[in-house]
Scaffold this active site. Sequence first.
Site, short mmCIF file in Angstrom:
data_model
loop_
_atom_site.label_atom_id
_atom_site.label_comp_id
_atom_site.label_asym_id
_atom_site.label_seq_id
_atom_site.Cartn_x
_atom_site.Cartn_y
_atom_site.Cartn_z
N TYR A 11 1.05 -1.36 -0.03
CA TYR A 11 -0.06 0.07 0.03
C TYR A 11 0.80 1.31 0.04
O TYR A 11 0.88 2.23 -1.07
CB TYR A 11 -0.95 -0.06 1.21
CG TYR A 11 -1.72 1.19 1.76
CD1 TYR A 11 -2.25 1.96 0.53
CD2 TYR A 11 -1.62 1.47 3.02
CE1 TYR A 11 -3.11 3.12 0.82
CE2 TYR A 11 -2.56 2.88 3.42
CZ TYR A 11 -3.11 3.49 2.30
OH TYR A 11 -3.63 4.63 2.66
N ASN A 32 8.30 -9.66 -2.01
CA ASN A 32 8.23 -11.17 -2.08
C ASN A 32 6.70 -11.62 -2.19
O ASN A 32 6.21 -12.68 -2.32
CB ASN A 32 8.68 -11.92 -0.73
CG ASN A 32 7.89 -11.55 0.38
OD1 ASN A 32 6.92 -10.94 0.21
ND2 ASN A 32 7.98 -12.01 1.56
N PHE A 72 9.72 -0.98 3.32
CA PHE A 72 8.48 -0.97 3.77
C PHE A 72 7.80 -2.41 3.95
O PHE A 72 6.54 -2.37 4.35
CB PHE A 72 7.60 -0.36 2.57
CG PHE A 72 7.70 1.14 2.27
CD1 PHE A 72 7.05 1.98 2.84
CD2 PHE A 72 8.65 1.47 1.24
CE1 PHE A 72 7.12 3.38 2.44
CE2 PHE A 72 8.85 2.60 0.94
CZ PHE A 72 8.21 3.56 1.54
N TYR A 140 3.70 -6.37 17.22
CA TYR A 140 3.89 -5.73 16.11
C TYR A 140 4.79 -4.28 16.58
O TYR A 140 5.81 -4.07 15.94
CB TYR A 140 2.53 -5.22 15.65
CG TYR A 140 2.66 -4.29 14.57
CD1 TYR A 140 3.43 -4.34 13.40
CD2 TYR A 140 2.34 -2.96 14.66
CE1 TYR A 140 3.67 -3.57 12.48
CE2 TYR A 140 2.51 -1.70 13.87
CZ TYR A 140 2.92 -2.20 12.55
OH TYR A 140 3.11 -1.16 11.74
N PHE A 168 1.25 7.39 12.23
CA PHE A 168 0.14 7.41 12.73
C PHE A 168 -1.00 6.55 11.90
O PHE A 168 -0.42 5.41 11.41
CB PHE A 168 -0.27 8.51 13.39
CG PHE A 168 0.27 9.00 14.41
CD1 PHE A 168 1.80 9.22 14.48
CD2 PHE A 168 -0.21 8.90 15.77
CE1 PHE A 168 2.35 9.39 15.55
CE2 PHE A 168 0.54 9.15 16.97
CZ PHE A 168 1.92 9.31 16.95
N HIS A 188 -8.43 -2.42 8.66
CA HIS A 188 -8.62 -1.14 8.83
C HIS A 188 -9.88 -0.12 8.64
O HIS A 188 -10.62 -0.53 7.69
CB HIS A 188 -7.31 -0.22 7.78
CG HIS A 188 -5.99 -0.67 8.19
ND1 HIS A 188 -5.11 -1.60 7.49
CD2 HIS A 188 -5.16 -0.51 9.40
CE1 HIS A 188 -4.15 -1.82 7.94
NE2 HIS A 188 -4.08 -1.33 9.17
N LEU A 189 -10.06 0.88 9.44
CA LEU A 189 -11.27 1.42 9.38
C LEU A 189 -11.75 2.04 8.32
O LEU A 189 -12.88 1.63 7.85
CB LEU A 189 -11.47 2.53 10.60
CG LEU A 189 -12.68 3.30 10.82
CD1 LEU A 189 -13.73 2.12 11.27
CD2 LEU A 189 -12.16 4.52 11.70
N ARG A 281 -12.19 -3.29 21.19
CA ARG A 281 -11.18 -4.31 20.58
C ARG A 281 -10.03 -3.94 21.68
O ARG A 281 -9.51 -3.25 21.90
CB ARG A 281 -10.84 -3.72 19.31
CG ARG A 281 -9.99 -4.70 18.43
CD ARG A 281 -10.03 -4.46 17.13
NE ARG A 281 -9.03 -3.16 16.69
CZ ARG A 281 -8.50 -2.55 15.74
NH1 ARG A 281 -9.08 -3.26 14.70
NH2 ARG A 281 -7.85 -1.32 15.56
N ASP A 284 -6.80 -1.15 22.05
CA ASP A 284 -7.15 0.13 21.22
C ASP A 284 -7.16 1.32 22.53
O ASP A 284 -7.83 1.33 23.19
CB ASP A 284 -8.62 0.16 20.73
CG ASP A 284 -8.46 -0.57 19.38
OD1 ASP A 284 -7.36 -0.70 18.57
OD2 ASP A 284 -9.31 -0.74 18.75
N1 UDP Z 1 -12.25 0.43 14.21
C1 UDP Z 1 -13.66 0.13 14.39
N2 UDP Z 1 -14.45 -0.84 13.33
C2 UDP Z 1 -13.69 -1.46 12.49
C3 UDP Z 1 -12.27 -1.39 12.74
C4 UDP Z 1 -11.54 -0.26 13.27
O1 UDP Z 1 -14.29 0.51 15.29
O2 UDP Z 1 -14.06 -2.42 11.85
C5 UDP Z 1 -11.54 1.36 15.26
C6 UDP Z 1 -10.47 0.78 16.14
O3 UDP Z 1 -10.88 0.28 17.22
C7 UDP Z 1 -9.72 2.01 16.08
C8 UDP Z 1 -9.95 2.75 14.85
O4 UDP Z 1 -11.06 2.36 14.34
O5 UDP Z 1 -10.20 2.84 17.16
C9 UDP Z 1 -8.82 2.60 13.90
O6 UDP Z 1 -8.46 1.28 13.76
P1 UDP Z 1 -7.41 0.67 12.58
O7 UDP Z 1 -7.63 -0.95 12.63
O8 UDP Z 1 -8.07 1.24 11.41
O9 UDP Z 1 -6.19 1.57 12.92
P2 UDP Z 1 -5.22 1.23 14.31
O10 UDP Z 1 -5.68 2.45 14.84
O11 UDP Z 1 -5.59 0.21 14.79
O12 UDP Z 1 -3.78 1.41 13.87
#
Ligand code: UDP
Length: 325
Positions: A11, A32, A72, A140, A168, A188-189, A281, A284
């Site tokens: 990406y 790869n 990357f 991670y 970020f 990802h959200l 989750r 978080d």
């Molecule tokens: N999130 C959510 N629903 C989803 C995926 C993510 O509510 O289906 C929330 C997650 O809890 C976090 C924010 O969106 O607060 C960003 O999550 P993401 O996985 O995109 O990135 P991260 O902050 O974990 O790197």
Amino acid sequence: MKFLVIGGAGYIGSHMVKQLLRAGHELVVADNFSTGYRSALPGGKLVELDIADAQALDDVFAAEHFDAVFHFASFIQVGESVTEPAKYYRNNLAATLTLLQAMVRAKVKHLVFSSTAAVYGDPVYVPIDEEHPKAAINPYGRSKWMVEQILEDFDRAYGLKSVCLRYFNAAGADPEGQLGERHEPETHLLPLILQAASGRRESITVFGRDYDTPDGTCIRDYVHVVDLVAAHALAVDYLLAGGASTAFNLGNGQGFSVQEVIDTVRRVTGQDFCVSDAPRRAGDPPRLVADPRKANAILGWQTQFASLEDIVTHAWKWEQKHPWH
Ligand code: UDP
């Protein structure tokens, strides 16, 4: 200049390749294809290799002289890193060490390394500057922080100069619509919300509405992928001009809640979709926002697409022309 871009089919890597080619640089892209896509490569000379393979790296470094390396290639799923830590330490840490040793053997002295805000763990204060304590809470983040520490040692011992860029929340897509985010599985959200908006997914789930934030949902600092790669280009210029090894936060310094991202997607796309709620989750933190002033001051980095509308508009363009619909 001539650069080696490792993970250039992913990406962020693919956006980097596009920007470096456009700036007139000569590139070798190494991947790869464990998570990258051949179709994501905008150009450059491709070498299919795994950075765990020291001989393959030696061959590449013997064939070409590189001014710098961009790295990357890593696994990025926090949850998976908890259940499969060995995968993360083997690829993100051990294979990166193999790469660094190959760079030392080949006397390649400059590296731009993809790090993460996950090195900080649960924030003690926000916005987070580079001096914030490093207390990663998952394999991670720990794998990335370990590499950052190894890089300090490699500078002292071998003179390898590096810039670690702590991302970020990378988001958005190539404004021209050629490239975008494509993870399998997607976690990802923003891409998940856009898949709900386009009908590829039934709904989006909000993980927790009981956080100590104004609307109860988590706040993140979303930074456009084009702005991220622009920071890498500035970082390599900094290193090639003799800059010391260091680390920079890459974010806009502004946070948006999960609910605000959902509302912005509804507004930008004009699409409605189902939203369901689920418990928090694991792992978080409520609020992750960068203090990007060090990158602003030292690299001269200014984001071009700081508005969430721009990030969503470009990502939506990619979602709509999704090549595998
Ligand atoms: N999130 C959510 N629903 C989803 C995926 C993510 O509510 O289906 C929330 C997650 O809890 C976090 C924010 O969106 O607060 C960003 O999550 P993401 O996985 O995109 O990135 P991260 O902050 O974990 O790197």
